[in-house]
Design an enzyme around this catalytic site. Structure first.
Site, PDB file in Angstrom:
ATOM      1  N   MET A  20       0.804  -1.229   0.000  1.00 23.47           N
ATOM      2  CA  MET A  20       0.000   0.000   0.000  1.00 23.47           C
ATOM      3  C   MET A  20       0.828   1.265   0.000  1.00 23.47           C
ATOM      4  O   MET A  20       0.297   2.353  -0.182  1.00 23.47           O
ATOM      5  CB  MET A  20      -0.912   0.019   1.222  1.00 23.47           C
ATOM      6  CG  MET A  20      -2.017  -0.999   1.164  1.00 23.47           C
ATOM      7  SD  MET A  20      -3.011  -0.899   2.656  1.00 23.47           S
ATOM      8  CE  MET A  20      -3.451   0.813   2.658  1.00 23.47           C
ATOM      9  N   VAL A  23       7.463   3.546   3.763  1.00 23.49           N
ATOM     10  CA  VAL A  23       7.825   4.253   4.991  1.00 23.49           C
ATOM     11  C   VAL A  23       9.206   4.868   4.794  1.00 23.49           C
ATOM     12  O   VAL A  23      10.122   4.218   4.300  1.00 23.49           O
ATOM     13  CB  VAL A  23       7.838   3.319   6.209  1.00 23.49           C
ATOM     14  CG1 VAL A  23       8.310   4.069   7.445  1.00 23.49           C
ATOM     15  CG2 VAL A  23       6.465   2.757   6.447  1.00 23.49           C
ATOM     16  N   LYS A  38       4.879   7.512   6.965  1.00 21.69           N
ATOM     17  CA  LYS A  38       4.229   6.447   6.207  1.00 21.69           C
ATOM     18  C   LYS A  38       3.413   7.104   5.095  1.00 21.69           C
ATOM     19  O   LYS A  38       2.465   7.831   5.359  1.00 21.69           O
ATOM     20  CB  LYS A  38       3.317   5.628   7.125  1.00 21.69           C
ATOM     21  CG  LYS A  38       2.588   4.475   6.410  1.00 21.69           C
ATOM     22  CD  LYS A  38       1.439   3.933   7.259  1.00 21.69           C
ATOM     23  CE  LYS A  38       1.921   3.216   8.483  1.00 21.69           C
ATOM     24  NZ  LYS A  38       0.795   2.549   9.207  1.00 21.69           N
ATOM     25  N   ASP A 131      -5.512  -5.422  18.136  1.00 24.87           N
ATOM     26  CA  ASP A 131      -4.548  -6.204  17.348  1.00 24.87           C
ATOM     27  C   ASP A 131      -3.201  -6.275  18.059  1.00 24.87           C
ATOM     28  O   ASP A 131      -2.152  -6.053  17.471  1.00 24.87           O
ATOM     29  CB  ASP A 131      -4.379  -5.572  15.967  1.00 24.87           C
ATOM     30  CG  ASP A 131      -3.810  -6.571  14.938  1.00 24.87           C
ATOM     31  OD1 ASP A 131      -3.885  -7.784  15.198  1.00 24.87           O
ATOM     32  OD2 ASP A 131      -3.308  -6.120  13.892  1.00 24.87           O
TER      33      ASP A 131
END
Length: 866
Positions: A20, A23, A38, A131
């Site tokens: 996607m 960084v 990012k 998460d």
């Protein structure tokens, strides 16, 4: 992208890439610090769901501020590419450490404890991470844990829950399951509403993995793994790892399928882990199958569908190499020195500047009441911030281990406060906090707690209660108090002191029992006195502060304020009493120790003053003013080598300051080391014009009979400091030796007039009275001189300078026996022997055998001969 600028961030190098985006390591051009950026792919190439997750991470993580949570500084968009700015971390993820599993139990407990602390901070803000896994736990090079990737976190306002129930109910998407299956809680796997206990289950899985080396639920397929999470007990790896009983009990409670059987909050888990750390624990036998029984697996179709619907979400933790340092737990072993700089106003609204100043002031005041930190006074940090120096220079000037900087923004009645903790010119912690403008105290309370946590301060329950204690229940009164404090911190702006008085009075009208507002009013009155020299303000200042103490006798800063007034009006014993009361409440207040030393020194109680200055240095060892004060006390005691050492330390802390060099010169001068004194005075002048250095060089020329050179030096000093009484007296003496009597008399009279102004404020300043008596004797006003000299001795019978001036006045007035008697007392108490030998004002005594015997038998003779 390398070399381009995103907003204020210059892209320096690529650190990693994924499906996607990329960084980068970047530089924040405004704050001059490295950051991680990012950058996502073009928005058109991303799904709405992933864009939503990205924005969620930005908003959620930026609202959290804790040393165990990776700080998100900023986010934005450039040319269709969203980007997120985070603190740059050096180290590796816990996932990258998995080859080392199982870890030593003490290391695993420490990692779990730090994760729990970060979760406690997040849960307190209504945020559930959802998460927690080794890939989202980063270990810095300093061993500090940072929870990363809040892209799946949910945030909702805290809701009313039954007593004892700490849950925060969060919204959920009924059609998708977010997270990593192996680390989900059973309720998360079933798509149920979540609270912080879900994260604790995930932490239990991570802790199990660190201790056992194997995963407790991972199976061959996603469905099988999910079934184990929901239905099966943990599976031992077969490595026969021995685990301490207390740790095993913690694991069992964390991995309970029913959230009600787990720890009710991360805070209780933290207490258990800390207790385990403190008490140690004997190894426990290897995990037994009887403890971890297998259960047949069965999973609902609904749960499977929920998993499959949400599968494939992007996971990425881009935190890699950095030169930043984290505040380590070592800070808890010493008392850190911290200064809070005024918060920068990013709103464009001038009124917000006063809020930022007020928050900085009250943040300092709140933390000052903790025994585990030494705070620098707000006025001192404000004065340094106004210089525009770099933070490293400000920290060095203030002797600070840490500086707190930040900004404040206002929008629609809400305040957004950003704080950074800076050490060695690097930002080691940062975060943002929002609050209502109507409840500034609650905002300030949260900020104080965050800074205390960032400093790893081990707070007692009493200290935590003190942080939470409201000075007033009236929010508007508190807001007015903050604004008034801000005005008071900027006396350079015309009318600010009067504005402060009005606001303090308004706050008192709203809440007459608001002790800090009364204290602030007293400080404002005293500031008005100092700027106008109108004595009428002094009584008002004292009455306001005394009222504050009546309302709350446990406010150390108020007692210090009252002591300043007492000291400034010559009521030294009362000042000492108030300062000792303040220090009993706040023993780490170096300003109070130093002020107490000043008052004791003025009273001639030099040894007690030395002890107070030494305590100030113990609180704030790298602050040059504390060492300067100690050097002055040693000088008063005739301990010139000790004074040289103290003043030399000042030059080490302030290598570009003329004052330190000239002070070393003065100590050598008093010890009779004139060549050394000249060398140090010359070094002082190399740093810049110094009235004191010019004056002292003039005195050396005077002692050597070089009166014209002495006059030139004294006149240069007076050009820099025209109201310097000692220099006027010395210039008068030089004119006298040149036979210029009219010029000498003019100098003496100007000095007398200046002392008269000072004595109108503090009629009990013994040293000023003694100097006045000496000047009156030179002007031929003998009766007045003797009366003032005697009055000075009665005020400070142990002060060697006062005693010496009494001796000089007696000599100038022809009172030889009295002169010898007072000279002996002065020398016995540490006055410079070489100065007495060279002083022309004692000429009437110098042919006397009694004078010679006095010099030879004086303790000063033995002391200075060493």
């Amino acid at each position: 992208m390398i070399g381009r600028t995103l907003g204020r961030y210059r892209i320096d190098e690529e650190l990693g890439s994924g499906g996607m985006g990329v960084v980068y390591r970047a530089t924040d051009l405004l704050l001059k610090r490295p950051v991680a950026v990012k950058v996502l792919s073009d928005k058109d190439a991303l799904s709405d769901e992933l864009l939503t997750r990205f924005l969620q991470e930005a908003r959620t993580a930026s609202s959290l501020a804790h040393p165990n949570i990776c700080t998100v500084h900023d986010y934005g968009e450039l040319e269709g590419k969203p980007y997120l700015v985070m603190e740059l971390l050096a180290g590796k993820t816990l996932q990258q450490r998995s080859a080392d599993f199982p870890l030593a139990q003490d290391e695993a407990v420490d990692i779990a404890l730090q994760i729990a602390r970060g979760l406690a901070a997040a849960h307190a803000q209504g945020v559930v991470h959802r998460d927690i896994k080794p890939g989202n736990v980063f270990i810095t090079e300093q061993g500090e844990i940072k929870i990363v990737d809040f892209g799946l976190a949910k945030k909702a306002p805290l809701q009313e829950v039954p007593s004892g129930d700490t849950r925060t109910q969060l919204t959920r998407n009924e059609n998708a399951l977010m997270g990593t299956v192996e680390y989900m809680s059973p309720e998360q796997a079933l798509g149920k509403p979540l609270d912080g206990r879900s994260d604790l289950f995930s932490l239990g899985v991570v802790l199990y993995e660190m201790l056992d080396g194997g995963h407790p639920f991972r199976s061959a397929t996603v469905v099988a793994t999910l079934d184990c999470v929901i239905n099966s007990p943990p599976l031992p790896s077969g490595r026969n790892v021995a685990i301490a009983p207390g740790l095993r009990r913690i694991l069992k409670k964390l991995l309970e399928k029913d959230p009600a059987k787990r720890y009710p909050s991360a805070r209780e888990l933290i207490d258990e882990l800390k207790s385990l750390q403190a008490g140690g624990g004997r190894p426990f036998p290897a995990l037994q199958d009887s403890f971890w029984p297998r259960r047949a697996w069965a999973v609902s179709v609904l749960a499977i569908l929920v998993v499959l619907a949400g599968w494939g979400l992007w996971e990425w933790s881009p935190f890699t190499a950095s030169t930043d340092h984290a505040a380590s737990s070592e800070a808890a072993t010493t008392v850190p020195v911290v200064g809070v700089l005024p918060l920068e106003n990013l709103s464009g609204d001038p009124s917000v500047s006063s809020v930022g100043l007020g928050i900085a002031h009250t943040l300092t005041t709140s933390l000052s009441n903790l025994g585990s930190v030494t705070m620098i006074s707000p006025s001192t940090t404000l004065r340094m911030a106004a210089t525009g120096d770099e933070t490293a220079d400000i920290a060095a000037e203030l002797g600070a281990d840490y500086l707190v900087s930040g900004s404040v923004q206002q929008s629609s009645g809400r305040l957004l406060v950003t704080l950074h903790l800076v050490k060695d010119n690097s930002v080691i912690w940062g975060g943002e906090t929002q609050g209502n403008l109507e409840d500034l105290f609650e905002l300030q309370h949260r900020l104080a707690g965050q800074v205390a946590d960032a400093l790893h301060l081990a707070l007692s329950e009493d200290e935590r209660r003190r942080l939470q204690r409201r000075p007033t229940l009236d929010n508007k009164a508190y807001a007015e108090y903050l604004q008034a404090r801000a005005f008071l911190e900027r006396p350079d702006v015309e009318g600010n002191q009067q504005r402060a008085v009005q606001l303090f009075r308004s706050a008192i009208d709203r809440d007459e029992s608001f002790a800090l507002a009364h204290a602030g009013l007293g400080d404002a009155y005293w500031a008005l006195y100092e700027s106008t020299k109108n004595p009428s303000w002094t009584d008002k200042a004292r009455q306001a502060i005394q009222r504050a103490i009546e309302l709350n006798p446990d406010l150390p800063e108020v007692r210090v304020s009252l002591a300043v007034i007492y000291e400034g009006t010559g009521q030294n014993e009362k000042a000492i009493e108030e300062l000792r009361g303040a220090l009993a409440l706040q023993p780490n207040n170096d300003d109070a120790h130093r002020l107490l030393g000043n008052v004791l020194r003025a009273e001639g109680r030099v040894e007690e003053a030395i002890e107070s200055y030494q305590q100030a240095i113990a609180c704030r060892p790298d602050y040059w003013r504390n060492h300067r004060a100690l050097g002055l006390a040693y000088f008063d005691a005739g301990r010139y080598q000790d004074a040289i050492s103290a003043f030399t330390r000042v030059t080490e802390l302030q290598p570009d300051s003329a004052w330190g060099y000239q002070s070393v010169g003065v100590a050598h001068h008093a010890a009779g080391n004139l060549d050394d004194a000249i060398s140090w005075y010359t070094r002082a002048l190399a740093e810049g014009p110094s009235a004191a250095a010019y004056s002292n060089l003039g005195t050396i020329h005077y002692r050597r009979g070089e009166f014209e050179k002495a006059v030139r030096n004294y006149e240069e000093a007076l050009q820099l400091h025209p109201r310097r009484v000692a220099t006027l007296r010395n210039l008068g003496d030089a004119y006298t030796r040149l036979g210029q009597a009219d010029q000498a008399e003019d100098c003496y009279q100007r000095a007398v007039d200046l002392i008269g102004e000072s004595l109108q404020v503090n009629a009990k300043d013994a040293r000023q009275l003694g100097l006045l008596a000496l000047l009156e004797a030179k002007l031929g006003q003998r009766q007045q001189a003797l009366r003032h000299a005697e009055e000075a001795v009665s005020l400070a019978p142990g002060d060697n300078q006062v005693l010496y001036r009494r001796a000089v006045v007696s000599a100038l007035c022809g009172k030889r026996e009295a002169a010898l008697r007072y000279l002996k007392d002065a020398l016995d108490r540490g006055y410079s022997l070489s100065e007495a030998q060279l002083d022309d004002d004692l000429a009437v005594l110098k042919n006397s055998p009694a004078f010679q015997r006095l010099l030879e038998t004086s303790p000063a003779h033995e002391r200075e001969s060493r």
